[in-house]
Every structure is written in C-alpha cells, then in structure tokens.
Design a protein around this motif. Structure first.
Motif, short mmCIF file in Angstrom:
data_model
loop_
_atom_site.label_atom_id
_atom_site.label_comp_id
_atom_site.label_asym_id
_atom_site.label_seq_id
_atom_site.Cartn_x
_atom_site.Cartn_y
_atom_site.Cartn_z
N MET A 1 1.02 -1.47 0.10
CA MET A 1 -0.05 -0.54 -0.45
C MET A 1 1.31 1.18 -0.09
SD MET A 1 -2.17 1.51 3.55
CE MET A 1 -3.42 -0.61 2.77
N PRO A 2 0.34 1.64 -0.66
CA PRO A 2 0.84 3.34 -0.86
C PRO A 2 1.02 3.61 0.34
CG PRO A 2 -0.11 2.69 -3.01
CD PRO A 2 -0.31 2.07 -2.03
N THR A 3 2.31 4.73 0.34
CA THR A 3 2.02 5.28 2.26
C THR A 3 2.72 7.06 1.58
OG1 THR A 3 3.18 3.91 3.21
CG2 THR A 3 3.07 6.12 4.12
N LEU A 4 2.22 8.49 2.18
CA LEU A 4 1.93 9.61 2.29
C LEU A 4 2.59 9.93 3.35
CD1 LEU A 4 1.86 12.22 0.93
CD2 LEU A 4 -0.94 12.55 1.65
N LEU A 5 3.83 10.73 3.23
CA LEU A 5 3.91 10.86 4.90
C LEU A 5 3.56 12.19 5.11
CD1 LEU A 5 6.03 10.91 7.30
CD2 LEU A 5 7.52 10.92 5.70
N ILE A 6 3.02 13.05 5.78
CA ILE A 6 2.52 14.53 6.58
C ILE A 6 4.20 15.12 7.11
CG2 ILE A 6 1.27 16.34 7.32
CD1 ILE A 6 -0.85 14.23 5.95
N ILE A 7 4.70 15.59 7.10
CA ILE A 7 5.77 16.05 7.48
C ILE A 7 5.73 17.59 8.07
CG2 ILE A 7 8.08 16.46 8.14
CD1 ILE A 7 9.23 15.08 6.17
N HIS A 8 5.41 18.07 9.07
CA HIS A 8 4.72 19.57 9.43
C HIS A 8 5.47 20.07 10.48
CE1 HIS A 8 2.58 18.16 12.75
NE2 HIS A 8 2.42 16.71 12.17
N HIS A 9 5.09 21.23 10.95
CA HIS A 9 5.89 22.00 11.70
C HIS A 9 4.60 22.89 12.33
CE1 HIS A 9 7.98 24.04 14.69
NE2 HIS A 9 8.00 25.45 14.47
#
Length: 150
Positions: A1-9
C-alpha cells in the motif's frame, strides 16, 4: 500500500487549521489504498521518509525561511534519502505574515536537491486562513494522496 508522509511544523492555531485540512483531504474516503502517516518535523526520521511514496510538507515562514524544525528534518534525512527518493511527489503549505517567498524558495531548493517532483501548487497563506485557503489545503492533501492511489 502506498504511503503518504505528512511532515509538519504546527506551532500556531493557523498552522493547525491548515494541517487539519490537509489531513482531511489526504484521508478522504474516496481516496482508497493510501496510508497517511503524520510526523512532526522534529520527530521524522530517514526511515519514515524512505518508507513513504510521497510527501506533504507544512511550515510557517520564519524570517523569510522555512521553520527551523523543517530545516532540521531536512538535515536529518537529506543524505540518507538523497538517491533513494528521487522522483517522488510532494506538496507544500506555508503560513506566514511576511517572507513566505523565501520559505517557499528554501523548501524548493532542498526538494530539488532530493529530486522530488512538486505534485500540486503550493498553498501559501498570510494572516488568518480564509475558507478558500482551507479548501485549497484540503485539495492539496487530496491531490497528492490521489496521485499515490494504485
């Protein structure tokens, strides 16, 4: 399954509002088969980035630059991920009262170095996010996630 990574400050209520809209778009029920992972910029690892297939980046504009937290994240994973993540899609959202151009430019410099492909127009907001800004954040999340659907 593809993964979307949200990197946030997300240090402010305005950034939180934008973050929540991005997450809502990325996790819309019509987008199937994409796992969405959220990591604070100060907690993300090179392994997180290597295991993802696409990225959403969120940062305030601080003195004309991306946040120190997002810069730290890039410093942490840049070289371990340099040749392994080329061509992956990303999206960007920024909040700031001034200097958003510099913040956008600084993120573009790093993502260009990584070889990432911008998958949607950046969402840049000055002042309190309007309803249309929140809608654009939702669309950003949905657009990048939809590109990862198998």
């Amino acid at each position: 399954m593809p993964t979307l990574l949200i990197i946030h400050h997300t240090p402010s209520p305005f950034m939180q509002e934008m973050f929540e809209a991005v997450v809502a778009g990325a996790t819309d029920p019509e987008i199937e088969g994409v796992q969405v992972v959220r990591r604070a910029a100060l907690a993300v690892s090179a392994t997180d980035v290597l295991e993802a297939d696409g990225y959403l980046l969120g940062t305030p504009a601080n003195l004309g630059y991306m946040s120190g937290a997002l810069k730290h994240a890039f410093d942490t994973f840049y070289y371990p991920c340099l040749d392994s993540t080329t061509g992956r899609p990303y999206g960007l959202y920024i909040h700031g009262n001034q200097g958003t151009e510099g913040a956008e430019r600084s993120v573009a410099s790093v993502t260009t170095g990584l070889g990432w492909e911008q998958a949607a127009a950046s969402v840049i907001v000055s002042g309190p996010p309007a309803k249309t800004d929140i809608e654009r954040c939702w669309e950003l999340g949905a657009t990048v996630a939809a590109q990862l659907m198998a």
